[in-house]
Design an enzyme around this catalytic site. Structure first.
Site, PDB file in Angstrom:
ATOM      1  N   GLU A   1     -10.869  19.283 -14.718  1.00 37.64           N
ATOM      2  CA  GLU A   1      -9.967  18.150 -14.953  1.00 37.64           C
ATOM      3  C   GLU A   1      -9.744  17.841 -16.429  1.00 37.64           C
ATOM      4  OE1 GLU A   1     -11.099  18.385 -11.952  1.00 37.64           O
ATOM      5  OE2 GLU A   1      -9.647  17.453 -10.616  1.00 37.64           O
TER       6      GLU A   1
ATOM      7  N   HIS B   1      -6.162  16.254 -16.486  1.00 38.24           N
ATOM      8  CA  HIS B   1      -5.476  14.958 -16.312  1.00 38.24           C
ATOM      9  C   HIS B   1      -4.137  14.919 -17.036  1.00 38.24           C
ATOM     10  CE1 HIS B   1      -8.253  12.857 -13.852  1.00 38.24           C
ATOM     11  NE2 HIS B   1      -9.250  12.996 -14.691  1.00 38.24           N
TER      12      HIS B   1
ATOM     13  N   ARG C   1     -18.464  22.018 -10.888  1.00 38.85           N
ATOM     14  CA  ARG C   1     -17.034  21.829 -10.572  1.00 38.85           C
ATOM     15  C   ARG C   1     -16.225  22.643 -11.569  1.00 38.85           C
ATOM     16  NH1 ARG C   1     -13.631  16.555  -8.411  1.00 38.85           N
ATOM     17  NH2 ARG C   1     -12.324  17.905  -7.152  1.00 38.85           N
TER      18      ARG C   1
ATOM     19  N   GLN D   1      -2.828   3.766  -4.465  1.00 42.75           N
ATOM     20  CA  GLN D   1      -2.553   2.395  -4.890  1.00 42.75           C
ATOM     21  C   GLN D   1      -3.799   1.532  -5.075  1.00 42.75           C
ATOM     22  OE1 GLN D   1       1.391   2.351  -2.264  1.00 42.75           O
ATOM     23  NE2 GLN D   1       0.830   0.314  -2.902  1.00 42.75           N
TER      24      GLN D   1
HETATM   25  C1  LIG Z   1      11.370   2.863   1.859  1.00 39.29           C
HETATM   26  C2  LIG Z   1      10.145   2.063   1.697  1.00 39.29           C
HETATM   27  C3  LIG Z   1       9.054   2.624   1.072  1.00 39.29           C
HETATM   28  C4  LIG Z   1       7.902   1.896   0.894  1.00 39.29           C
HETATM   29  N1  LIG Z   1       6.841   2.482   0.273  1.00 39.29           N
HETATM   30  C5  LIG Z   1       5.722   1.765   0.067  1.00 39.29           C
HETATM   31  C6  LIG Z   1       4.621   2.316  -0.608  1.00 39.29           C
HETATM   32  O1  LIG Z   1       4.643   3.474  -1.015  1.00 39.29           O
HETATM   33  N2  LIG Z   1       3.543   1.544  -0.813  1.00 39.29           N
HETATM   34  C7  LIG Z   1       3.491   0.245  -0.387  1.00 39.29           C
HETATM   35  O2  LIG Z   1       2.483  -0.422  -0.598  1.00 39.29           O
HETATM   36  N3  LIG Z   1       4.506  -0.298   0.251  1.00 39.29           N
HETATM   37  C8  LIG Z   1       5.623   0.415   0.486  1.00 39.29           C
HETATM   38  N4  LIG Z   1       6.678  -0.165   1.107  1.00 39.29           N
HETATM   39  C9  LIG Z   1       6.590  -1.586   1.420  1.00 39.29           C
HETATM   40  C10 LIG Z   1       5.755  -1.851   2.651  1.00 39.29           C
HETATM   41  O3  LIG Z   1       6.306  -1.150   3.730  1.00 39.29           O
HETATM   42  C11 LIG Z   1       5.693  -3.334   2.856  1.00 39.29           C
HETATM   43  O4  LIG Z   1       5.011  -3.922   1.779  1.00 39.29           O
HETATM   44  C12 LIG Z   1       4.963  -3.686   4.134  1.00 39.29           C
HETATM   45  O5  LIG Z   1       5.602  -3.069   5.238  1.00 39.29           O
HETATM   46  C13 LIG Z   1       4.944  -5.193   4.338  1.00 39.29           C
HETATM   47  O6  LIG Z   1       4.290  -5.429   5.538  1.00 39.29           O
HETATM   48  P1  LIG Z   1       4.550  -6.704   6.419  1.00 39.29           P
HETATM   49  O7  LIG Z   1       3.731  -6.514   7.640  1.00 39.29           O
HETATM   50  O8  LIG Z   1       4.344  -7.913   5.630  1.00 39.29           O
HETATM   51  O9  LIG Z   1       6.100  -6.700   6.774  1.00 39.29           O
HETATM   52  P2  LIG Z   1       7.087  -5.651   7.491  1.00 39.29           P
HETATM   53  O10 LIG Z   1       6.604  -4.265   7.360  1.00 39.29           O
HETATM   54  O11 LIG Z   1       8.421  -5.984   6.972  1.00 39.29           O
HETATM   55  O12 LIG Z   1       7.000  -6.067   9.025  1.00 39.29           O
HETATM   56  C14 LIG Z   1       7.497  -7.266   9.536  1.00 39.29           C
HETATM   57  C15 LIG Z   1       7.718  -7.101  11.030  1.00 39.29           C
HETATM   58  O13 LIG Z   1       7.967  -8.367  11.600  1.00 39.29           O
HETATM   59  C16 LIG Z   1       8.926  -8.212  12.636  1.00 39.29           C
HETATM   60  N5  LIG Z   1       9.517  -9.539  12.902  1.00 39.29           N
HETATM   61  C17 LIG Z   1      10.184 -10.338  12.029  1.00 39.29           C
HETATM   62  N6  LIG Z   1      10.521 -11.498  12.647  1.00 39.29           N
HETATM   63  C18 LIG Z   1      10.054 -11.421  13.922  1.00 39.29           C
HETATM   64  C19 LIG Z   1      10.065 -12.310  15.027  1.00 39.29           C
HETATM   65  N7  LIG Z   1      10.624 -13.519  14.983  1.00 39.29           N
HETATM   66  N8  LIG Z   1       9.507 -11.891  16.172  1.00 39.29           N
HETATM   67  C20 LIG Z   1       8.929 -10.662  16.283  1.00 39.29           C
HETATM   68  N9  LIG Z   1       8.886  -9.805  15.261  1.00 39.29           N
HETATM   69  C21 LIG Z   1       9.415 -10.179  14.101  1.00 39.29           C
HETATM   70  C22 LIG Z   1       9.883  -7.189  12.056  1.00 39.29           C
HETATM   71  O14 LIG Z   1      10.642  -6.558  13.069  1.00 39.29           O
HETATM   72  C23 LIG Z   1       8.908  -6.228  11.369  1.00 39.29           C
HETATM   73  O15 LIG Z   1       8.512  -5.189  12.247  1.00 39.29           O
HETATM   74  C24 LIG Z   1       7.839   0.550   1.336  1.00 39.29           C
HETATM   75  C25 LIG Z   1       8.931  -0.027   1.973  1.00 39.29           C
HETATM   76  C26 LIG Z   1      10.079   0.722   2.155  1.00 39.29           C
HETATM   77  C27 LIG Z   1      11.253   0.097   2.830  1.00 39.29           C
HETATM   78  C1  LIG Z   2     -10.548   6.670  -7.477  1.00 41.03           C
HETATM   79  C2  LIG Z   2     -10.858   8.091  -7.826  1.00 41.03           C
HETATM   80  C3  LIG Z   2     -11.839   8.382  -8.759  1.00 41.03           C
HETATM   81  C4  LIG Z   2     -12.169   9.698  -9.059  1.00 41.03           C
HETATM   82  N1  LIG Z   2     -13.205   9.945  -9.912  1.00 41.03           N
HETATM   83  C5  LIG Z   2     -13.631  11.222 -10.077  1.00 41.03           C
HETATM   84  C6  LIG Z   2     -14.797  11.496 -10.826  1.00 41.03           C
HETATM   85  O1  LIG Z   2     -15.465  10.596 -11.350  1.00 41.03           O
HETATM   86  N2  LIG Z   2     -15.175  12.796 -10.946  1.00 41.03           N
HETATM   87  C7  LIG Z   2     -14.476  13.819 -10.355  1.00 41.03           C
HETATM   88  O2  LIG Z   2     -14.875  14.972 -10.460  1.00 41.03           O
HETATM   89  N3  LIG Z   2     -13.366  13.591  -9.648  1.00 41.03           N
HETATM   90  C8  LIG Z   2     -12.934  12.313  -9.474  1.00 41.03           C
HETATM   91  N4  LIG Z   2     -11.825  12.080  -8.700  1.00 41.03           N
HETATM   92  C9  LIG Z   2     -11.099  13.222  -8.074  1.00 41.03           C
HETATM   93  C10 LIG Z   2     -11.635  13.505  -6.666  1.00 41.03           C
HETATM   94  O3  LIG Z   2     -12.938  14.035  -6.716  1.00 41.03           O
HETATM   95  C11 LIG Z   2     -10.742  14.503  -5.918  1.00 41.03           C
HETATM   96  O4  LIG Z   2     -10.706  15.705  -6.631  1.00 41.03           O
HETATM   97  C12 LIG Z   2      -9.331  14.029  -5.706  1.00 41.03           C
HETATM   98  O5  LIG Z   2      -9.318  12.691  -5.265  1.00 41.03           O
HETATM   99  C13 LIG Z   2      -8.583  14.895  -4.700  1.00 41.03           C
HETATM  100  O6  LIG Z   2      -9.266  14.978  -3.490  1.00 41.03           O
HETATM  101  P1  LIG Z   2      -8.874  14.112  -2.185  1.00 41.03           P
HETATM  102  O7  LIG Z   2      -7.447  14.434  -1.859  1.00 41.03           O
HETATM  103  O8  LIG Z   2      -9.843  14.554  -1.151  1.00 41.03           O
HETATM  104  O9  LIG Z   2      -9.023  12.675  -2.553  1.00 41.03           O
HETATM  105  C14 LIG Z   2     -11.462  10.755  -8.431  1.00 41.03           C
HETATM  106  C15 LIG Z   2     -10.455  10.466  -7.513  1.00 41.03           C
HETATM  107  C16 LIG Z   2     -10.146   9.153  -7.201  1.00 41.03           C
HETATM  108  C17 LIG Z   2      -9.088   8.876  -6.181  1.00 41.03           C
HETATM  109  S1  SF4 Z   3      -4.999   5.575   1.441  1.00 43.03           S
HETATM  110 FE1  SF4 Z   3      -6.680   4.597   0.377  1.00 43.03          FE
HETATM  111  S2  SF4 Z   3      -7.984   6.240  -0.375  1.00 43.03           S
HETATM  112 FE2  SF4 Z   3      -6.049   7.136   0.237  1.00 43.03          FE
HETATM  113  S3  SF4 Z   3      -4.927   7.181  -1.676  1.00 43.03           S
HETATM  114 FE3  SF4 Z   3      -4.312   5.263  -0.654  1.00 43.03          FE
HETATM  115  S4  SF4 Z   3      -5.737   3.770  -1.481  1.00 43.03           S
HETATM  116 FE4  SF4 Z   3      -6.562   5.762  -2.033  1.00 43.03          FE
END
Ligand SMILES: Cc1cc2nc3c(=O)[nH]c(=O)nc-3n(C[C@H](O)[C@H](O)[C@H](O)COP(=O)(O)OP(=O)(O)OC[C@H]3O[C@@H](n4cnc5c(N)ncnc54)[C@H](O)[C@@H]3O)c2cc1C
Ligand SMILES: Cc1cc2nc3c(=O)[nH]c(=O)nc-3n(C[C@H](O)[C@H](O)[C@H](O)COP(=O)(O)O)c2cc1C
Ligand code: SF4
Length: 670
Positions: A165, A253, A215, A340
């Site tokens: 890395e 990295h 590693r 995340q």
């Molecule tokens: C394209 C896209 C990509 C995304 N990528 C990511 C990502 O990579 N990482 C990330 O963290 N987040 C991502 N998000 C955001 C993530 O999906 C939302 O943050 C998350 O879904 C929020 O969850 P929630 O349960 O609060 O709401 P929602 O997922 O919006 O769910 C709300 C639900 O409530 C239902 N509902 C509403 N009113 C009523 C009612 N009166 N009665 C019954 N049901 C109802 C709806 O139908 C819906 O199913 C993405 C979103 C989109 C659109």
């Molecule tokens: C939060 C986090 C911390 C990590 N720290 C280390 C570390 O200290 N040493 C290391 O060799 N790899 C580290 N890695 C890399 C992991 O060992 C691994 O190679 C990588 O997450 C990919 O494998 P996975 O898809 O199974 O997670 C880290 C990865 C994550 C997500």
């Molecule tokens: S699902 Fe959990 S462990 Fe996997 S990448 Fe997302 S935060 Fe990290």
């Protein structure tokens, strides 16, 4: 036995591992302070109880210069040993084994005391390292050996020497970072001397029956990285110097090829480890994006490696191994590789956790206890927040009814999983569907909750999500102006020239959706490596060749009002991948755009002082989201109380981490 290769024991000569699963090293932030070691012990103990054969801790520096950040994890002094015994005892009490990882950051250190083979700054840290003197090199080798001895004293079953890395050891191996002219630089043999001496002296110090994992960087993915023959020659020396196992490291990295994010195909690099299989006799471990038992089994059955490392998948589900052994793969809470809550947190100096499992690294704090009295609880909305809340409530013994107006669970995850490279998000919905069945949540699909329906419940939780914000631009009521929902759910046709208004996370995702042709590169390792310039023949140095992205059929503009380059606010460890993907697909990304109107000529904008017409066929609006609280207002009007969670509480764009954690936390309290 569903996964015979995964559950075959592995004889190390002096110890037999019960299966082929190693929990890969992850720095979680709990290693940095001895006062957090009870939490660290609980975290590892849960994973050992789940049945993983061998755990590797996050990296510990062997001396102060090797710290990742000031006062970060280090094991070098006698008084630092005792807290580790909490960890080793907890793991051993569960029948597990654990190795301490020794990681010297070298020029990747984020502090002014950093050292390296030569005085060459890394592109990802602000500090220029001091070049080690020849005595300094000797002292650093001693520090590695001392650290291994201390690990042995603390009860560890072994150590992992971090040689990949782009950290210190990797820096010694290549001229890119090692321009020394003494015994530690110049020729290949001299550059390789540093890791070889560490291992040789370490083996002599710890005796035979102590695991030493090395590693090994099998693919540097940086300019002037190692050639494959160099890596093979090092692997042979590592074996001869006494290593028990060789683990795979992929990419420095600073490499500009993604190696672990969700758009990287599953097991995308196990072919690299396979190439090493015929070169050494000791067992090899492969790694990266192996997240489900069928993938792990396939990798082992193909002979790519002797063990699989899974790091994040064991954050996501501490019981992964037990579930696989019992052929319950569908019960696994799958790591979706979003980074995340894990890697993004670590880069922000926050404690790691997991988006799909908020208990990760909070095992002693976020505890799911049986409810004192069973109550009737309504949860409205089966998006991530509602799902996490409803299932946790039911697991505690409450009688839970989950209302969802759509005909399937998942909320916005149903859109996220359609983005090429985010296919993994479907796994979270599969997991929750299983949990709903198992903990007997009463799921009422196609049911829009109303104040009437919610009468008689002891508690009401609203997880109703968000409403997409409309664009207030003249012409936005035209049929060729679509919301991202229409586009992702295929509700309306999209033309060959598209402008996307709003370059947040969803804008980026929509752009990827529009330029990527099916099938997604994430499901095709050969296409993915070609597009990112990874040489599967390993003929070119560091495994790099010129990237060959497929040219998209659509022309896309991704626009934002805020001045500056779009995508700056995307997450730390994944944002650059999204930016690079769109750049490779020739998407025009513009900031500082004022929108004037949409008409038959296209989208009229002003960029700075310059008016422009983008001659597009379709405009897609990704202008953010508002909390969807219509029901909340009605309930308040009827004098009923309700808890708001997820997007309905705070409508940030990509925030499933908060949604799931908030849903689960509330459920532990009701
Ligand atoms: C394209 C896209 C990509 C995304 N990528 C990511 C990502 O990579 N990482 C990330 O963290 N987040 C991502 N998000 C955001 C993530 O999906 C939302 O943050 C998350 O879904 C929020 O969850 P929630 O349960 O609060 O709401 P929602 O997922 O919006 O769910 C709300 C639900 O409530 C239902 N509902 C509403 N009113 C009523 C009612 N009166 N009665 C019954 N049901 C109802 C709806 O139908 C819906 O199913 C993405 C979103 C989109 C659109
Ligand atoms: C939060 C986090 C911390 C990590 N720290 C280390 C570390 O200290 N040493 C290391 O060799 N790899 C580290 N890695 C890399 C992991 O060992 C691994 O190679 C990588 O997450 C990919 O494998 P996975 O898809 O199974 O997670 C880290 C990865 C994550 C997500
Ligand atoms: S699902 Fe959990 S462990 Fe996997 S990448 Fe997302 S935060 Fe990290």
């Amino acid at each position: 036995m569903r996964y015979p290769n995964l559950f075959a024991p592995l004889d190390l000569g002096f110890a037999t591992l019960p299966n082929r699963i190693l929990m890969g090293s992850m720095h979680t932030g709990l290693e940095d302070r001895a006062r957090d070691f009870d939490k660290l012990a609980a975290y590892f103990a849960e994973r050992a109880r789940g049945g993983v054969a061998l755990i590797v801790t996050g990296g510990f520096a062997p001396d102060i210069a090797g710290w990742l950040t000031p006062f970060a994890s280090r094991l070098s002094m006698p008084w630092q040993v005792a807290p580790h015994r909490k960890v080793t005892r907890a793991v051993h009490a569960e029948g597990g084994r654990i190795c301490l990882q020794i990681l010297h950051a070298g020029r990747y250190a984020y502090h002014p005391l950093s050292v390296a083979p030569s005085r060459i700054k890394s592109p990802i840290t602000p500090f220029t390292p001091r070049a080690l003197t020849a005595r300094g090199v000797e002292r650093t080798i001693d520090a590695f050996v001392n650290c291994a001895r201390k690990a042995q004293d603390a009860g560890y079953d072994g150590v992992e020497v971090m040689g990949s890395e782009g950290y210190l050891i990797n820096q010694f191996l290549v001229e890119r970072t090692n321009q020394r002219t003494d015994d530690w630089g110049g020729t290949l043999e001299n550059r390789q001397r540093f890791p070889v001496e560490i291992l040789r002296r370490m083996r002599a110090a710890v005796g035979r029956d102590f695991i030493i994992i090395y590693r090994l960087s099998m693919l540097d993915l940086v300019e002037r990285g190692q050639a494959w023959e160099d890596i093979v020659s090092l692997a042979r020396k590592v074996e001869a110097a006494g290593a028990t196992l060789i683990n795979t490291g992929i990419g420095w990295h600073e490499a500009r090829v993604p190696t672990i994010v969700t758009s990287v195909p599953r097991a995308a690099f196990s072919w690299v480890t396979r190439r090493m299989k015929s070169e050494v006799a000791i067992p090899l471990v492969t790694t990266n994006r192996i997240n489900m038992p069928d993938v792990a089994e396939r990798v082992l059955a193909a002979g790519d490696a002797d063990m699989v490392s899974m790091a994040r998948p064991l954050l996501a589900d501490p019981e992964w191994v037990r579930k696989a052994r019992e052929a319950r793969a569908e019960d696994i809470n799958t790591c979706i590789a979003c980074n995340q809550a894990c890697l993004d947190h670590v880069f922000e100096n926050r404690r790691a956790s997991c988006l799909v499992n908020p208990r990760a690294c909070h095992e002693t704090e976020l505890v799911v206890r049986s409810a004192l009295a069973r109550r009737r609880i309504a949860v409205v909305g089966a998006g991530p927040a509602g799902l996490a809340c409803a299932t946790t409530l039911a697991e505690r013994g409450h009688a839970v009814t989950l209302f969802e107006q759509a005909s399937r669970i998942g909320g916005q995850f149903n859109m996220a999983m359609r983005i090429p490279g985010k296919e993994e998000f479907a796994e979270t919905l599969r997991y929750y569907a299983r949990r709903i069945e198992q903990c007997a949540v009463e799921l009422r699909l196609d049911t829009r909750a109303t104040p009437d329906l919610l009468q008689g419940f002891d508690e009401v939780v609203l997880a109703t999500g968000v409403t997409p914000r409309a664009a207030a631009i003249p012409g936005s009521d035209r049929p060729d102006v679509l919301s991202y929902v229409d586009v992702l759910l295929g509700a309306a046709p999209v033309g060959p020239r598209v402008a996307i208004i709003g370059a947040g996370g969803i804008g980026f995702d929509v752009a990827e959706f529009l330029v990527e042709s099916a099938p997604s590169p994430t499901t095709d390792v050969a296409r993915w490596t070609r597009e990112w310039g990874v040489d599967m023949t390993l003929a070119s140095r560091a495994g790099l060749v010129r990237p060959a992205p497929e040219v998209p059929e659509r022309e896309v503009w991704l626009l934002q009002r805020t001045p500056g380059k779009p995508g700056k606010r995307l997450n730390k460890t994944t944002g650059w991948v999204h930016r690079a993907t769109l750049a490779a697909k020739r998407v025009t990304m513009l900031g500082g755009v004022a929108y004037e109107r949409i008409d038959d000529d296209g989208l009229h904008v002003r960029i700075g002082e310059e008016p422009r017409v983008l001659a597009v066929d379709t405009v897609v609006v990704c202008a953010g989201q508002e909390p969807h609280r219509a029901l909340h207002a009605q309930l308040e009007g009827a004098g009923m109380r309700a808890h708001l969670i997820g997007g309905a509480d705070v409508a940030a764009e990509l925030d499933a981490k908060r949604a799931i954690a908030q849903g689960m936390r509330l459920a532990t309290e009701l």
